[in-house]
Scaffold this motif. Sequence first.
Motif, PDB file in Angstrom:
ATOM      1  N   ARG A 113       0.834  -0.979   0.079  1.00 28.82           N
ATOM      2  CA  ARG A 113       0.159  -0.061   0.025  1.00 28.82           C
ATOM      3  C   ARG A 113       0.840   1.261  -0.008  1.00 28.82           C
ATOM      4  O   ARG A 113       0.601   2.228  -0.693  1.00 28.82           O
ATOM      5  N   ALA A 114       1.956   1.192   0.797  1.00 29.65           N
ATOM      6  CA  ALA A 114       2.764   2.265   0.975  1.00 29.65           C
ATOM      7  C   ALA A 114       3.591   2.818  -0.425  1.00 29.65           C
ATOM      8  O   ALA A 114       3.597   3.794  -1.007  1.00 29.65           O
ATOM      9  N   GLU A 115       3.941   1.516  -1.193  1.00 30.15           N
ATOM     10  CA  GLU A 115       4.601   2.019  -2.463  1.00 30.15           C
ATOM     11  C   GLU A 115       3.611   2.281  -3.690  1.00 30.15           C
ATOM     12  O   GLU A 115       4.202   3.113  -4.340  1.00 30.15           O
ATOM     13  N   LEU A 116       2.592   1.728  -3.454  1.00 32.96           N
ATOM     14  CA  LEU A 116       1.728   2.331  -4.434  1.00 32.96           C
ATOM     15  C   LEU A 116       1.114   3.553  -4.229  1.00 32.96           C
ATOM     16  O   LEU A 116       1.283   4.286  -5.348  1.00 32.96           O
ATOM     17  N   SER A 117       0.995   3.937  -3.037  1.00 33.88           N
ATOM     18  CA  SER A 117       0.787   5.401  -2.886  1.00 33.88           C
ATOM     19  C   SER A 117       1.591   6.349  -3.388  1.00 33.88           C
ATOM     20  O   SER A 117       1.587   7.531  -3.707  1.00 33.88           O
ATOM     21  N   ARG A 118       3.041   5.984  -2.864  1.00 36.54           N
ATOM     22  CA  ARG A 118       3.967   6.755  -3.557  1.00 36.54           C
ATOM     23  C   ARG A 118       4.315   6.854  -4.749  1.00 36.54           C
ATOM     24  O   ARG A 118       4.660   8.049  -5.362  1.00 36.54           O
ATOM     25  N   ALA A 119       4.107   5.809  -5.424  1.00 35.94           N
ATOM     26  CA  ALA A 119       4.540   5.706  -6.837  1.00 35.94           C
ATOM     27  C   ALA A 119       2.986   6.496  -7.911  1.00 35.94           C
ATOM     28  O   ALA A 119       3.416   7.224  -8.821  1.00 35.94           O
ATOM     29  N   PHE A 120       1.955   6.009  -7.286  1.00 38.09           N
ATOM     30  CA  PHE A 120       0.810   6.408  -7.982  1.00 38.09           C
ATOM     31  C   PHE A 120      -0.076   7.540  -7.290  1.00 38.09           C
ATOM     32  O   PHE A 120      -1.275   7.759  -8.192  1.00 38.09           O
ATOM     33  N   GLY A 121       0.061   7.840  -6.274  1.00 37.89           N
ATOM     34  CA  GLY A 121      -0.738   8.897  -5.591  1.00 37.89           C
ATOM     35  C   GLY A 121      -1.648   8.478  -4.549  1.00 37.89           C
ATOM     36  O   GLY A 121      -1.648   6.925  -4.523  1.00 37.89           O
ATOM     37  N   ALA A 122      -2.063   8.990  -3.463  1.00 30.30           N
ATOM     38  CA  ALA A 122      -2.671   8.538  -2.456  1.00 30.30           C
ATOM     39  C   ALA A 122      -4.087   8.040  -2.664  1.00 30.30           C
ATOM     40  O   ALA A 122      -4.608   7.149  -1.849  1.00 30.30           O
ATOM     41  N   GLY A 123      -4.708   8.204  -4.162  1.00 33.28           N
ATOM     42  CA  GLY A 123      -5.736   7.605  -4.466  1.00 33.28           C
ATOM     43  C   GLY A 123      -5.806   6.162  -4.849  1.00 33.28           C
ATOM     44  O   GLY A 123      -6.583   5.638  -5.296  1.00 33.28           O
ATOM     45  N   THR A 124      -4.376   5.539  -4.915  1.00 30.04           N
ATOM     46  CA  THR A 124      -4.109   4.002  -5.315  1.00 30.04           C
ATOM     47  C   THR A 124      -3.861   3.459  -4.069  1.00 30.04           C
ATOM     48  O   THR A 124      -2.834   3.497  -3.771  1.00 30.04           O
ATOM     49  N   THR A 125      -4.520   2.554  -3.882  1.00 33.61           N
ATOM     50  CA  THR A 125      -4.272   1.434  -2.616  1.00 33.61           C
ATOM     51  C   THR A 125      -4.644   0.255  -2.932  1.00 33.61           C
ATOM     52  O   THR A 125      -5.166  -0.216  -4.071  1.00 33.61           O
ATOM     53  N   ALA A 126      -4.444  -0.803  -1.998  1.00 33.96           N
ATOM     54  CA  ALA A 126      -4.730  -2.232  -1.966  1.00 33.96           C
ATOM     55  C   ALA A 126      -5.658  -2.614  -0.996  1.00 33.96           C
ATOM     56  O   ALA A 126      -5.205  -2.266  -0.149  1.00 33.96           O
ATOM     57  N   ARG A 127      -6.714  -3.390  -1.361  1.00 31.73           N
ATOM     58  CA  ARG A 127      -7.599  -3.885  -0.359  1.00 31.73           C
ATOM     59  C   ARG A 127      -7.290  -5.451  -0.107  1.00 31.73           C
ATOM     60  O   ARG A 127      -7.028  -6.159  -1.142  1.00 31.73           O
ATOM     61  N   PRO A 128      -7.577  -5.822   0.960  1.00 34.08           N
ATOM     62  CA  PRO A 128      -7.724  -7.356   1.213  1.00 34.08           C
ATOM     63  C   PRO A 128      -8.742  -7.973   0.387  1.00 34.08           C
ATOM     64  O   PRO A 128      -9.657  -7.549   0.061  1.00 34.08           O
TER      65      PRO A 128
END
Length: 312
Positions: free
Chosen positions: A208-223
């Motif tokens: 989640r942290a790496e997705l947010s850093r690379a693609f912005g706070a709107g991109t995340t991963a859910r269980p």
Amino acid sequence: MGRVSEPIRRPRPARRGRLARFTAAFAVLLGLVAYVAVHYVTGSKGAPRCSVGTGANRYEFTPEQASNAATIAAVGTTRGMPERAVTIALATALQESALRNIEHGDRDSLGLFQQRPSQGWGTPEQILDPVYSSGKFYEGLDKVPGYSRLPLTVAAQKVQRSGFPQAYAKHEPDATLLSAALTGRSPASLSCTADVTAGRPGDPARIRAELSRAFGAGTTARPAPVAPGAAGANAGAPPATYLTIPVQESRGAREQRGWELAQWAVARAEDLRVAEVVYGDRAWVADDASGDWEPAGSRSTDGASVRIRLAR
């Protein structure tokens, strides 16, 4: 007078020692050649590797280089930069560091783009952060009028001020292949193998942290629940962890955005401990010796999300 017989000449011990060492070294070399040949012919999995393109139009690189290339591409598209900008950035990093985040260079140059703290690019710690250094490169490129219409060497040089500006040109073909794959324009074109069979398990929080850093706070991963058609867990083994990454519209091209996220996950698989990536009707598995995308079958997604399975 009788003839004096000549002494028998015996090999010197030192010469015999050198001969023995040479024979042993040659035997080891033959064994190594045979090992490589057998593994190549049988298709056995060797060192992790990645590639894009086919035939003569093919670029091969390491998981470390793939991870850095994926970050450069993600930062560019997140800033709204076109694919041409990503190609320029990747060609520049290929020349400056061979897509490795190196801690040395000419004078005080550091990182993927060999940026210099003394020239105002940032602190050494900042420059050695691939997200930061990529952002600084795009920031400079965006100030170049008409950069997308300029020859790549000219556009890169206006940002870098290199002593060898023509050197960027030789990397344009490889950078073009990489940018097409990592921006999602060329689906399922990134082939990678990754060793995630030993070591730490995948960490959802880090994903989640790496997705947010690379693609912005709107991109995340859910269980996510166990994927349909997933192989059963070994007795006593911890259950697999699945995450889904929702795919949002990006410039009206959801499928391209989905492939951008999916191939980012593949490129970063070894670092982030990703064992499987599924998007649409295609699946990639880290321990597949081919490294290619294959039909997903019952594991297919609806295209609205990318599903990943973490190493355990």
